[in-house]
Design a protein around this motif. Structure first.
Motif, mmCIF file in Angstrom:
data_model
loop_
_atom_site.group_PDB
_atom_site.id
_atom_site.type_symbol
_atom_site.label_atom_id
_atom_site.label_comp_id
_atom_site.label_asym_id
_atom_site.label_seq_id
_atom_site.Cartn_x
_atom_site.Cartn_y
_atom_site.Cartn_z
ATOM 1 N N LYS A 84 0.827 -1.209 0.000
ATOM 2 C CA LYS A 84 0.000 0.000 0.000
ATOM 3 C C LYS A 84 0.865 1.264 0.000
ATOM 4 C CE LYS A 84 -2.546 2.990 2.964
ATOM 5 N NZ LYS A 84 -2.395 3.526 4.297
ATOM 6 N N SER A 85 2.086 1.124 0.507
ATOM 7 C CA SER A 85 2.954 2.285 0.668
ATOM 8 C C SER A 85 3.994 2.403 -0.436
ATOM 9 C CB SER A 85 3.665 2.193 2.025
ATOM 10 O OG SER A 85 2.753 1.802 3.024
ATOM 11 N N GLY A 86 3.891 1.577 -1.476
ATOM 12 C CA GLY A 86 4.822 1.658 -2.600
ATOM 13 C C GLY A 86 6.144 0.962 -2.362
ATOM 14 N N ILE A 87 6.235 0.229 -1.240
ATOM 15 C CA ILE A 87 7.491 -0.446 -0.889
ATOM 16 C C ILE A 87 7.463 -1.859 -1.469
ATOM 17 C CG2 ILE A 87 8.946 -1.257 1.018
ATOM 18 C CD1 ILE A 87 7.497 0.986 2.732
ATOM 19 N N THR A 88 8.456 -2.207 -2.288
ATOM 20 C CA THR A 88 8.466 -3.548 -2.888
ATOM 21 C C THR A 88 9.529 -4.451 -2.278
ATOM 22 O OG1 THR A 88 9.813 -2.620 -4.664
ATOM 23 C CG2 THR A 88 7.444 -2.878 -5.095
ATOM 24 N N THR A 89 10.503 -3.847 -1.572
ATOM 25 C CA THR A 89 11.540 -4.660 -0.931
ATOM 26 C C THR A 89 11.707 -4.220 0.521
ATOM 27 O OG1 THR A 89 12.728 -4.892 -3.017
ATOM 28 C CG2 THR A 89 13.963 -5.372 -1.012
ATOM 29 N N LEU A 90 11.656 -5.193 1.426
ATOM 30 C CA LEU A 90 11.841 -4.927 2.850
ATOM 31 C C LEU A 90 13.059 -5.701 3.321
ATOM 32 C CD1 LEU A 90 8.169 -5.590 3.974
ATOM 33 C CD2 LEU A 90 9.286 -3.375 4.037
ATOM 34 N N VAL A 91 13.874 -5.070 4.124
ATOM 35 C CA VAL A 91 15.000 -5.784 4.730
ATOM 36 C C VAL A 91 14.655 -6.007 6.197
ATOM 37 C CG1 VAL A 91 17.464 -5.768 5.214
ATOM 38 C CG2 VAL A 91 16.593 -4.691 3.123
ATOM 39 N N CYS A 92 14.724 -7.277 6.578
ATOM 40 C CA CYS A 92 14.219 -7.683 7.889
ATOM 41 C C CYS A 92 15.404 -7.989 8.804
ATOM 42 C CB CYS A 92 13.344 -8.898 7.605
ATOM 43 S SG CYS A 92 12.820 -9.796 8.996
ATOM 44 N N PRO A 93 15.479 -7.361 9.979
ATOM 45 C CA PRO A 93 16.608 -7.596 10.879
ATOM 46 C C PRO A 93 16.537 -8.989 11.531
ATOM 47 C CG PRO A 93 15.015 -6.160 11.927
ATOM 48 C CD PRO A 93 14.519 -6.396 10.533
ATOM 49 N N PRO A 94 17.641 -9.470 12.071
ATOM 50 C CA PRO A 94 17.670 -10.852 12.546
ATOM 51 C C PRO A 94 17.111 -11.066 13.953
ATOM 52 C CG PRO A 94 19.833 -9.877 12.791
ATOM 53 C CD PRO A 94 18.964 -8.824 12.165
ATOM 54 N N ASP A 95 16.614 -10.013 14.623
ATOM 55 C CA ASP A 95 16.216 -10.183 16.023
ATOM 56 C C ASP A 95 14.798 -10.719 16.178
ATOM 57 O OD1 ASP A 95 15.313 -7.818 15.009
ATOM 58 O OD2 ASP A 95 15.776 -6.598 16.758
ATOM 59 N N THR A 96 14.511 -11.804 15.445
ATOM 60 C CA THR A 96 13.255 -12.519 15.628
ATOM 61 C C THR A 96 13.467 -13.540 16.745
ATOM 62 O OG1 THR A 96 14.039 -13.893 13.818
ATOM 63 C CG2 THR A 96 12.353 -12.270 13.292
ATOM 64 N N ASP A 97 12.447 -14.291 17.069
ATOM 65 C CA ASP A 97 12.591 -15.351 18.064
ATOM 66 C C ASP A 97 12.019 -16.631 17.479
ATOM 67 O OD1 ASP A 97 12.919 -16.867 20.278
ATOM 68 O OD2 ASP A 97 11.228 -16.002 21.385
ATOM 69 N N PRO A 98 12.776 -17.635 17.126
ATOM 70 C CA PRO A 98 14.226 -17.695 17.277
ATOM 71 C C PRO A 98 14.965 -16.693 16.377
ATOM 72 C CG PRO A 98 13.437 -19.537 15.955
ATOM 73 C CD PRO A 98 12.229 -18.850 16.488
ATOM 74 N N VAL A 99 16.163 -16.366 16.803
ATOM 75 C CA VAL A 99 17.013 -15.431 16.069
ATOM 76 C C VAL A 99 17.358 -16.010 14.691
ATOM 77 C CG1 VAL A 99 19.379 -14.508 16.077
ATOM 78 C CG2 VAL A 99 17.969 -14.345 18.133
ATOM 79 N N ALA A 100 17.469 -15.132 13.704
ATOM 80 C CA ALA A 100 17.817 -15.583 12.357
ATOM 81 C C ALA A 100 19.317 -15.883 12.278
ATOM 82 C CB ALA A 100 17.410 -14.535 11.335
ATOM 83 N N ASP A 101 19.743 -16.897 13.042
ATOM 84 C CA ASP A 101 21.153 -17.289 12.984
ATOM 85 C C ASP A 101 21.323 -18.660 12.324
ATOM 86 O OD1 ASP A 101 20.121 -18.825 15.018
ATOM 87 O OD2 ASP A 101 21.544 -18.163 16.556
ATOM 88 N N THR A 102 20.216 -19.198 11.782
ATOM 89 C CA THR A 102 20.304 -20.451 11.023
ATOM 90 C C THR A 102 19.512 -20.290 9.734
ATOM 91 O OG1 THR A 102 18.285 -21.306 12.032
ATOM 92 C CG2 THR A 102 20.359 -21.861 13.134
ATOM 93 N N PRO A 103 19.869 -21.053 8.695
ATOM 94 C CA PRO A 103 19.127 -20.969 7.431
ATOM 95 C C PRO A 103 17.641 -21.286 7.609
ATOM 96 C CG PRO A 103 21.202 -22.109 7.094
ATOM 97 C CD PRO A 103 21.069 -21.907 8.572
ATOM 98 N N ALA A 104 17.287 -22.119 8.603
ATOM 99 C CA ALA A 104 15.883 -22.506 8.768
ATOM 100 C C ALA A 104 14.991 -21.290 9.003
ATOM 101 C CB ALA A 104 15.754 -23.488 9.939
ATOM 102 N N VAL A 105 15.434 -20.376 9.860
ATOM 103 C CA VAL A 105 14.623 -19.193 10.155
ATOM 104 C C VAL A 105 14.534 -18.301 8.923
ATOM 105 C CG1 VAL A 105 14.389 -17.187 11.659
ATOM 106 C CG2 VAL A 105 15.301 -19.317 12.579
ATOM 107 N N VAL A 106 15.660 -18.153 8.234
ATOM 108 C CA VAL A 106 15.684 -17.325 7.027
ATOM 109 C C VAL A 106 14.745 -17.917 5.976
ATOM 110 C CG1 VAL A 106 17.172 -16.415 5.194
ATOM 111 C CG2 VAL A 106 18.038 -16.597 7.541
ATOM 112 N N ASP A 107 14.775 -19.244 5.843
ATOM 113 C CA ASP A 107 13.895 -19.914 4.882
ATOM 114 C C ASP A 107 12.429 -19.686 5.228
ATOM 115 O OD1 ASP A 107 16.017 -20.868 3.484
ATOM 116 O OD2 ASP A 107 15.980 -22.892 4.346
#
Lengths: 425, 329
Positions: A84-107
Motif C-alpha cells: 500500500k505504501s509503494g514499498i516492494t523490498t523490505l529488509v528484515c533484521p535478525p532479532d526474531t525469536d528464534p534469532v535468524a542465525d540459522t538458514p531454517a529461520v531465514v527460509d
C-alpha cells in the motif's frame, strides 16, 4: 499479464531519467519505454497522468514480528502495508525469536513472504549466535540461504575482539555488516535523549555519546578489517559528522536514517507521549538539522522506515516501560516527500534515498530500464490525506504521525510486473 | 492537543494534580492558602470536616512508602472520605493484569480519586489520560519525575517561616539526578519567583542541562550554602554506591553531609528541611536534624493540611465553604 503505464512522469534516479513517458511491462520485466514495442498488446493500462512513476521503494529496516510475535504483526499483514505504501523490498533484521542465525529461520521468513506475495523480503543474518556477542553465526550458511548482510541488531557486541573477528569473517564471506551504534553501558536503562526533556520529565537518559563512542569504535574496526559496513538509523549530528570524516578519508562506509528522525525531536515527547518512544531516541533540533544536512550532502544516502509495529498494550504503559518503535511503513514515502516540500532534497534525490541508494547497500538493482525487473511505485504527488488508525493497513497502529496531513499518496504498486496494490482499477 | 496540560480543565482549574510544572503562581498560592485553613483541623477535638463525605479515595501505591501513604490516608479521613488502600504486591498486577485493566475495575466500583505512586516517570499522567471523566488523579510520586504534594508542603513550610519568597536564596543538596522531590521543588520555587535557586552535589548526581530548569549548579558545599535562607537536604539511596556515582557514604558525608560547621556560612536564621526519611550521618548530622533550625517534623504535619487542600480542591469544592463548614464542626 502485460501492463502499460501511460502518461506518468518517470523518475529513475539510477539512470538519470526524469521525463513524461509510457512504461510497458511483460513477463515481470520492463520491455519498453515510450513508444509501444512492436506486437505488444497491453492486457491492462494504468493511466498515470499527473502521477510519478518510480522504482518500487526499498526499506532497509522493517521488523515484521514473525516468527514469535504474531500478536503484534505478521509477514502477511506487514508486507500488505508495504504494498500500500509503494514499498516492494523490505529488509528484515535478525532479532526474531528464534534469532535468524540459522538458514531454517531465514527460509521460513522467505517462504512466508512468498506465500503472501505482496513484497520481497530480504533477511539480514545474525552476526553472532543468538545475538549473544560471543560466538560467530554461520555466516556462510546464512549467505547461501539468501541473507544480504549480517547484523547484531540492537544487541551490542560488547567484546571488541569478538566484533573485530566477526567483521573479519564477514569480510571473508563478502557480506556487509549492518551496525546499530550504541554503547550498551552508556545507554543502559535509558529511554529518552539525555538533555532538556529528560531532565524535566525525570526520564532516564541515553546520552549522545552512547552513539558517537560506538561509531568511533566501529569505524576503527572497519578500517582495520576492511569489511563493507553500513550504519543503521543514526540519530546524532556528531555521529554523522564522524561518518562524513571517515568517508572523506576514503573509508567505504554508508549510513541511513529513519524518516521520523528527520521530523521529530525530543520536544515531541511532550508529557510522556509513548508514541515518541523510539530507539535510538529522538534528539535535539540541532541533531535533526544535522541529519538533514548529512542527507543533503550524501553522507547519509538512504532513508528507512525502521518499522516496528506494536499491539496497543505495548504503548499503554508509563513511558519508560512502553515498547520503543513506530509503525512506520505507511509514512515512509509521505515523510520523504515532505522533505521535498521543505527544500531539503529535490524530488529525484528524495526518490534515490528510497530506491537505488538502499538497493545498492543490499546488493540489488533498482531502476526501470528495459530488461529490469518491474518493481514499480506510482504515486499522486498532489493528493492530500490524513493518517488515521482506520486507514492504516499495518497491524500496528502505533504512530506519532496519526492525525498528520500528508501530501502524496501511492495509487499503484507493482511487484515483478504484478499489481499488488491499487487504489482503484 | 497532545501537549495540553492534562491536569487543568477547560476553565484552567485543577482537575488532577500530576506535576507542579505548568501551574500558575496564583494556583500554588491558592493551594497554600487553603492548606492554611485546614491547619487547625488537627488540633480540634473532632478532627474531621465533612467535605468529601460519600467520596471514595483509593491509594494506589506501586512502591513502598510510609509517610506519604499515611499522610494521604489521614488527609482523606479528616475530609470524611472513605479510603481504600490497594496493596499492589499481592494484587493482580503480578499476575499480569495490566495497570489500565486494574484501573477500569476500580472505576467500576465507583471510586472518585486515585492517589498514585509508581516507580516509572509518567505513570500518573498515563493513568490520568485514561480514567473516566469524573475521577481525579493525584500524583504521590512517579519515578524520577514529580512529587507535587511534597513540594507544596515544603513551600507551605517555607512560607510559614519566611514572609516572602522573592528575596530568598534556597539550596537543594544531594541526589538531584534521581529525585522527583527536587524536580517538583525546583518548579515550585521558580514559579514562586525566588531570586537564587541552587543545586549542590557532585557532577555524578546532577543531570545534564539542569540549568535549563532555572537553577545554579554548585559542586562545593560551602559555596552552595553561602548566605542561604533555606537548605533542603535530599535522601541518599544506598544503591547509588553501586552505579559508580559515589565512592562511599563516608566520603559523601565528608563533602556534602550537612553539619553545623558547614551550615555556619548560611544566614543565621536558615531553615533546614528534608523530605525524609533521613539517613543520619549520611546526608545530615543528627545535631542539625534535631537542632533548632530544623523544620523536618513540621514538614510532616504540614503534609496533612496540604494534602487535604489538594484533595478538596481537585474534587471541586470552593475553598471558602471549606473553612466555614470546618469551623462549624
Amino acid at each position: 499479464m502485460k501492463i502499460s503505464i501511460l502518461g506518468g512522469r518517470l523518475i529513475d534516479p539510477a539512470n538519470g531519467l526524469d521525463q513524461i513517458t509510457d512504461v510497458h511491462i511483460a513477463a515481470g520485466k520492463i520491455i519498453g519505454l515510450g513508444n509501444t514495442p512492436a506486437g505488444f498488446e497491453a492486457g491492462q493500462c494504468i493511466n498515470a497522468n499527473g502521477q510519478i512513476v518510480c522504482p518500487g521503494l526499498v526499506d532497509l529496516r522493517a521488523c515484521l514480528r514473525e516468527p514469535s510475535q504474531e500478536y503484534k504483526a505478521t509477514i502477511a499483514s506487514e508486507t500488505c502495508a508495504a504494498a500500500k505504501s509503494g514499498i516492494t523490498t523490505l529488509v528484515c533484521p535478525p532479532d526474531t525469536d528464534p534469532v535468524a542465525d540459522t538458514p531454517a529461520v531465514v527460509d521460513l521468513i522467505h517462504h512466508r513472504s512468498m506465500q503472501a506475495g505482496f513484497a520481497r523480503v530480504l533477511s539480514l543474518g545474525a552476526l553472532t549466535q543468538n545475538l549473544e556477542g560471543k560466538q560467530l553465526a554461520e555466516m556462510g550458511a546464512l549467505k547461501a540461504a539468501g541473507c544480504v548482510g549480517v547484523s547484531n541488531a540492537h544487541t551490542a557486541v560488547k567484546n571488541t575482539q569478538v566484533m573485530r573477528r566477526a567483521m573479519e569473517y564477514a569480510s571473508s564471506q563478502d557480506l556487509p555488516v549492518f551496525l546499530h551504534a550504541e554503547d550498551p553501558s552508556l545507554a543502559n536503562g535509558g529511554c529518552a535523549h539525555e538533555g532538556a526533556v529528560s531532565v524535566r520529565l525525570g526520564l532516564p537518559g541515553i546520552p549522545e555519546i552512547a552513539e558517537s563512542i560506538a561509531v568511533a569504535r566501529e569505524l576503527q574496526l572497519i578500517e582495520q578489517t576492511g569489511v563493507r559496513a553500513h550504519f543503521c538509523q543514526l540519530s546524532s549530528e556528531r555521529a554523522v559528522k564522524m561518518i562524513a570524516r571517515a568517508q572523506h578519508d576514503g573509508l567505504s562506509v554508508t549510513a541511513d536514517v529513519a524518516a521520523h528522525q528527520l521530523f521529530l525531536t525530543e520536544m515531541d515527547i511532550g508529557y510522556f507521549d509513548s508514541q515518541c518512544h523510539v530507539r535510538p531516541p529522538l534528539r535535539t533540533q540541532r541533531d535533526r538539522d544535522g541529519l538533514r544536512t548529512a542527507l543533503k550532502r550524501g553522507t547519509v544516502s538512504s532513508i528507512c522506515s525502521d518499522h516496528q509495529p506494536h499491539d496497543t498494550a505495548a504503548k499503554l504503559a508509563p513511558f519508560p516501560s512502553s515498547a520503543p518503535g513506530i509503525s512506520a511503513l505507511e509514512t515512509l514515502l509521505p515523510l520523504v516527500l515532505r522533505l521535498v516540500d521543505e527544500d531539503v532534497l529535490s524530488l529525484p534525490e528524495a526518490i534515490a534515498c528510497l530506491t537505488c541508494h538502499p538497493a545498492q547497500i543490499v546488493g540489488m538493482g533498482s531502476h526501470l530500464a528495459v530488461g529490469d525487473c518491474a518493481d514499480v511505485c506510482i504515486f499522486d504527488p498532489e493528493q492530500y490525506w490524513e493518517l488515521t488508525t482506520e486507514n492504516m493497513v499495518s497491524q500496528g497502529h502505533n504512530s506519532p504521525f496519526l492525525g498528520w496531513e500528508f501530501k502524496g499518496r501511492v495509487t499503484h504498486t507493482l511487484l515483478a510486473g504484478h499489481i499488488v496494490f491499487s487504489t482503484k482499477t | 492537543m497532545r501537549r495540553r496540560n492534562l491536569q487543568l480543565d477547560a476553565q484552567g482549574h485543577l482537575r488532577h494534580l500530576l506535576t507542579i510544572e505548568g501551574l500558575k503562581r496564583q494556583q500554588i498560592v491558592d493551594i497554600l492558602d487553603t492548606a492554611e485553613s485546614f491547619i487547625t483541623v488537627g488540633d480540634q477535638q473532632v478532627r474531621k470536616v465533612p467535605l468529601l463525605r460519600g467520596k471514595t479515595v483509593v491509594n494506589l501505591f506501586f512502591e513502598a512508602s510510609t509517610r506519604t501513604l499515611t499522610t494521604f490516608e489521614l488527609a482523606a479521613k479528616r475530609l470524611s472520605a472513605d479510603v481504600l488502600k490497594i496493596n499492589i504486591n499481592t494484587s493482580a498486577t503480578v499476575k499480569g493484569e495490566s495497570l489500565l485493566d486494574m484501573l477500569q475495575n476500580l472505576e467500576a466500583m465507583q471510586c472518585d480519586m486515585f492517589v498514585v505512586r509508581h516507580g516509572d516517570s509518567g505513570a500518573a499522567h498515563l493513568i490520568a489520560q485514561h480514567v473516566a471523566p469524573h475521577i481525579s488523579v493525584i500524583n504521590a510520586g512517579d519515578g524520577r519525575h514529580a512529587h507535587p504534594t511534597q513540594a507544596l508542603l515544603d513551600m507551605f513550610t517555607i512560607r510559614r517561616h519566611k514572609s516572602e519568597f522573592a528575596p530568598l536564596t534556597v539550596a537543594i543538596v544531594g541526589d538531584i539526578m534521581h529525585s522527583r522531590v527536587a524536580r517538583s521543588q525546583i518548579h515550585a520555587l521558580t514559579t514562586l519567583g525566588i531570586s537564587d535557586l541552587r543545586v549542590v552535589a557532585p557532577k555524578t548526581l546532577i543531570p545534564t542541562q539542569v540549568e535549563g530548569l532555572g537553577v545554579h549548579v554548585y559542586h562545593n558545599m560551602k559555596e552552595g550554602l553561602h548566605d542561604a535562607d533555606v537548605v533542603i537536604m535530599l535522601r541518599l539511596q544506598k544503591e547509588r554506591m553501586q552505579g559508580a556515582l559515589l565512592p562511599s557514604e563516608q566520603e559523601y558525608f565528608q563533602d556534602y553531609g550537612l553539619t553545623n560547621e558547614k551550615l555556619a556560612v548560611a544566614k543565621p536564621n536558615v531553615l533546614v528541611m528534608h523530605p525524609g526519611p533521613i539517613n543520619r550521618g549520611v546526608e545530615i548530622d543528627s545535631e542539625v536534624a534535631d537542632g533548632p533550625r530544623s523544620v523536618i517534623l513540621e514538614q510532616v504535619s504540614n503534609g496533612i493540611a496540604v494534602r487535604m487542600a489538594v484533595m478538596s480542591m481537585v474534587l471541586g469544592r470552593p475553598p471558602i465553604n471549606t473553612e466555614s463548614e470546618g469551623a462549624a464542626q
